[in-house]
Design a protein around this motif. Structure first.
Motif, PDB file in Angstrom:
ATOM      1  N   VAL A 171       0.839  -1.205   0.000  1.00  0.00           N
ATOM      2  CA  VAL A 171       0.000   0.000   0.000  1.00  0.00           C
ATOM      3  C   VAL A 171       0.872   1.253   0.000  1.00  0.00           C
ATOM      4  N   THR A 172       1.941   1.226   0.785  1.00  0.00           N
ATOM      5  CA  THR A 172       2.834   2.378   0.843  1.00  0.00           C
ATOM      6  C   THR A 172       3.465   2.657  -0.510  1.00  0.00           C
ATOM      7  N   ALA A 173       3.947   1.599  -1.162  1.00  0.00           N
ATOM      8  CA  ALA A 173       4.598   1.769  -2.463  1.00  0.00           C
ATOM      9  C   ALA A 173       3.654   2.372  -3.490  1.00  0.00           C
ATOM     10  N   VAL A 174       2.393   1.955  -3.463  1.00  0.00           N
ATOM     11  CA  VAL A 174       1.410   2.453  -4.434  1.00  0.00           C
ATOM     12  C   VAL A 174       1.088   3.927  -4.190  1.00  0.00           C
ATOM     13  N   LEU A 175       1.071   4.350  -2.929  1.00  0.00           N
ATOM     14  CA  LEU A 175       0.548   5.682  -2.595  1.00  0.00           C
ATOM     15  C   LEU A 175       1.604   6.754  -2.359  1.00  0.00           C
ATOM     16  N   LEU A 176       2.883   6.388  -2.258  1.00  0.00           N
ATOM     17  CA  LEU A 176       3.896   7.372  -1.874  1.00  0.00           C
ATOM     18  C   LEU A 176       3.982   8.553  -2.833  1.00  0.00           C
ATOM     19  N   VAL A 194      -3.910   6.536 -11.676  1.00  0.00           N
ATOM     20  CA  VAL A 194      -4.456   5.188 -11.924  1.00  0.00           C
ATOM     21  C   VAL A 194      -3.404   4.276 -12.544  1.00  0.00           C
ATOM     22  N   THR A 195      -2.703   4.766 -13.570  1.00  0.00           N
ATOM     23  CA  THR A 195      -1.730   3.903 -14.242  1.00  0.00           C
ATOM     24  C   THR A 195      -0.521   3.600 -13.362  1.00  0.00           C
ATOM     25  N   LEU A 196      -0.055   4.598 -12.586  1.00  0.00           N
ATOM     26  CA  LEU A 196       1.071   4.337 -11.684  1.00  0.00           C
ATOM     27  C   LEU A 196       0.659   3.369 -10.582  1.00  0.00           C
ATOM     28  N   ALA A 197      -0.520   3.589  -9.984  1.00  0.00           N
ATOM     29  CA  ALA A 197      -0.982   2.694  -8.921  1.00  0.00           C
ATOM     30  C   ALA A 197      -1.144   1.271  -9.445  1.00  0.00           C
ATOM     31  N   ALA A 198      -1.694   1.143 -10.663  1.00  0.00           N
ATOM     32  CA  ALA A 198      -1.874  -0.191 -11.239  1.00  0.00           C
ATOM     33  C   ALA A 198      -0.535  -0.876 -11.478  1.00  0.00           C
ATOM     34  N   SER A 199       0.439  -0.127 -11.989  1.00  0.00           N
ATOM     35  CA  SER A 199       1.750  -0.714 -12.274  1.00  0.00           C
ATOM     36  C   SER A 199       2.435  -1.172 -10.990  1.00  0.00           C
ATOM     37  N   LEU A 200       2.450  -0.300  -9.976  1.00  0.00           N
ATOM     38  CA  LEU A 200       3.109  -0.656  -8.718  1.00  0.00           C
ATOM     39  C   LEU A 200       2.379  -1.792  -8.004  1.00  0.00           C
TER      40      LEU A 200
END
Length: 527
Positions: free
Chosen positions: A70-75, A215-221
């Motif tokens: 979760v941290t990696a997706v949201l940082l 959206v695209t960054l969160a999906a990739s991570l």
């Protein structure tokens, strides 16, 4: 009258200290300390969580990796949010939320709830970390930023160093839940000081959020980190694993495409034109691959193989974590004198040497064989952390301070997930391939040894299966064989870590020797 006097004193403190660089550093140190404590107390609490809540190795990895995922997706979105809405505001929300979710972990009665609240901790931790660096970037002139980041790193080091000791005392004398309740008083003090001394800063030209980029960054991570975590269950060549990795690549390509075409991108791609920033980001990933892999599995080794209590294990981890207190400011001095190339390359070489010594660990190894590599590893990790943080944040434009802080923190989290997931998969695979041989060599009958393969996940935690009504001699043979298989897996995992660290040394040389150009401007501030 008395109330007016107190308010007057508070206003006086606010007037003297609000926006002051050094008071701001004190304020953000509380967020860094809270997150740092959480990084190491969890490793001490893991065996007790497993016993109390009947958690498997996979569950324990989710306690760590759910937070990291979760941290990696949201940082990066959190850093951008601070740039837009106010770094002080987002930082304070993160502090309060982290404390509340920590209380939720402690109150959980099942491993599923623990993992869920750990994910909430990850979300609020994402609001804290990039904005601590962004606040420093906007408060300190560049010629003093390196010193500030050195102290920032030392604050994290103190928390990481004290975590195993404090966590061990709490787990042993109170409960595993109490290690999470510890965040509550730290947060209260940090929020009070921050509310008084931090000055708000945000960018003046606020445009609509970059939703396609988010959206695209969160999906990739998410697909990348989730795929890495599930490799232990699915395997590296399973279609579901490959689908996650393929989806991550596609989403990353879409992210790059989107960011080049929106007016206000989530991550301005121009920041990666700096070779120092790009290579420093890669170095952070490789550095924390080694650190998280070691701290996770060596904690299990100390408690399960050697049978140490939590406080005994915490004390024995101290040379690793306490070295950060020395290495973070020392790394800042080396960075100031020689630029990032030397401390990063040297730090990664130190990590490789420390891991190489750990490949000699056996069930009966004396503590010296742990203490020496711990000191070397701690020195290396601290060097890399300070130099790369300065290179990443200092080489980014001032208006992208939050994004740069998010990039640094995201790299750290991805490194942690890679370390626990890849090394965990390697260790589990090695345990499975050697278990029968190690059991029979320890004296387990050849007819019984294959039946114990079902206990492979338990043995990969450093524990051994207990079978009722077995003769003591046979149970001892099972324990010895299980520990031997675990150590064999640990050795192979450390060899992988050595290779990663040596690659990191090469990236260190590629960073260059120049620090960010000196400027006296610290950026515009808005109340």
């Amino acid at each position: 009258m008395g109330s007016s006097k107190v308010q007057g004193n508070q206003n006086s403190l606010r007037g003297r200290s609000q926006g002051s660089p050094w008071w701001s550093l004190v304020a953000v140190a509380f967020g860094v300390i809270m997150v740092g404590l959480d990084a190491t107390v969890v490793s001490i609490a893991n065996p007790f969580i497993a016993r109390d809540l009947h958690a498997s190795l996979s569950d324990l990895q989710w306690v760590t990796n759910g937070y990291l995922l979760v941290t990696a997706v949201l940082l990066i979105p959190a850093g951008k949010l601070g740039d837009r809405l106010g770094r002080r505001r987002i930082y304070l929300i993160g502090m309060v939320g982290f404390a509340l979710s920590s209380a939720g972990v402690g109150l959980s009665g099942s491993i599923g709830l623990v993992i869920m609240f750990r994910a909430f901790q990850g979300a609020f931790g994402a609001l804290i970390m990039p904005n601590t660096l962004a606040i420093l970037r906007k408060t300190f002139p560049l010629q003093k930023l390196n010193t500030a980041i050195g102290i920032w790193g030392a604050a994290s080091a103190v928390a990481i160093a004290g975590g195993p000791i404090v966590g061990g005392l709490l787990v042993q004398d109170v409960s595993w839940q109490s290690v999470f309740y510890l965040n509550i008083p730290v947060s209260i003090v940090g929020v009070l000081i921050s509310a008084l001394v931090l000055r708000e800063s945000r960018e003046r030209d606020v445009e609509s959020p970059d939703y396609p980029g988010i959206v695209t960054l969160a999906a990739s991570l998410f697909l990348l980190v989730f795929g890495l975590i599930k490799t232990q269950t699915w395997g590296w060549t399973d279609p579901k694993t490959l689908a996650c990795f393929g989806g991550a690549i596609i989403a990353a390509a879409l992210f790059v495409f989107v960011e080049g075409r929106v007016s206000s991108p989530l991550v301005p791609l121009r920041i990666f034109a700096s070779k120092a920033l790009s290579m420093s980001t890669l170095s952070v990933i490789l550095n924390f691959f080694a650190f998280y892999g070691v701290i996770f599995f060596v904690s299990l080794y100390l408690q399960e193989v050697h049978g140490y209590t939590p406080i005994q294990a915490g004390v024995r981890l101290l040379p690793l974590t306490a070295m950060f207190v020395v290495s973070a400011p020392l790394g800042a001095l080396l960075n100031q004198r020689f630029g990032p190339r030397l401390p990063v390359a040297l730090g990664m070489i130190f990590s490789a040497i420390g891991l190489w010594i750990l490949t000699s660990l056996e069930v009966t190894s004396g503590y010296l064989l742990l203490a020496v590599p711990f000191v070397i590893l701690g020195l290396g990790v601290g060097f890399v952390l300070t130099a790369t943080s300065d290179a990443i944040v200092g080489n980014a434009p001032s208006q992208d301070a939050g994004v740069a802080g998010g990039v640094q923190s995201t790299a750290l989290q991805i490194g942690g997930v890679l370390g626990t997931s890849v090394l965990g998969s390697v260790l589990l695979g090695r345990v499975g391939s050697t278990l029968v041989t190690k059991l029979t060599a320890a004296g387990v009958p050849s007819a019984l040894a294959p039946k114990l393969l079902a206990a492979k996940p338990l043995i990969a935690e450093g524990a051994s299966p207990r079978i009722a009504h077995l003769p003591a001699l046979l149970q001892r043979a099972i324990t010895n064989g299980s520990h031997a298989a675990f150590l064999s897996g640990l050795h192979v995992a450390m060899v992988v870590g050595i290779g990663v660290s040596l690659i990191g040394a090469i990236t260190g040389f590629a960073i260059g020797a120049k620090r960010p150009s000196e400027q006296s401007e610290v950026g515009s501030l808005t109340d």
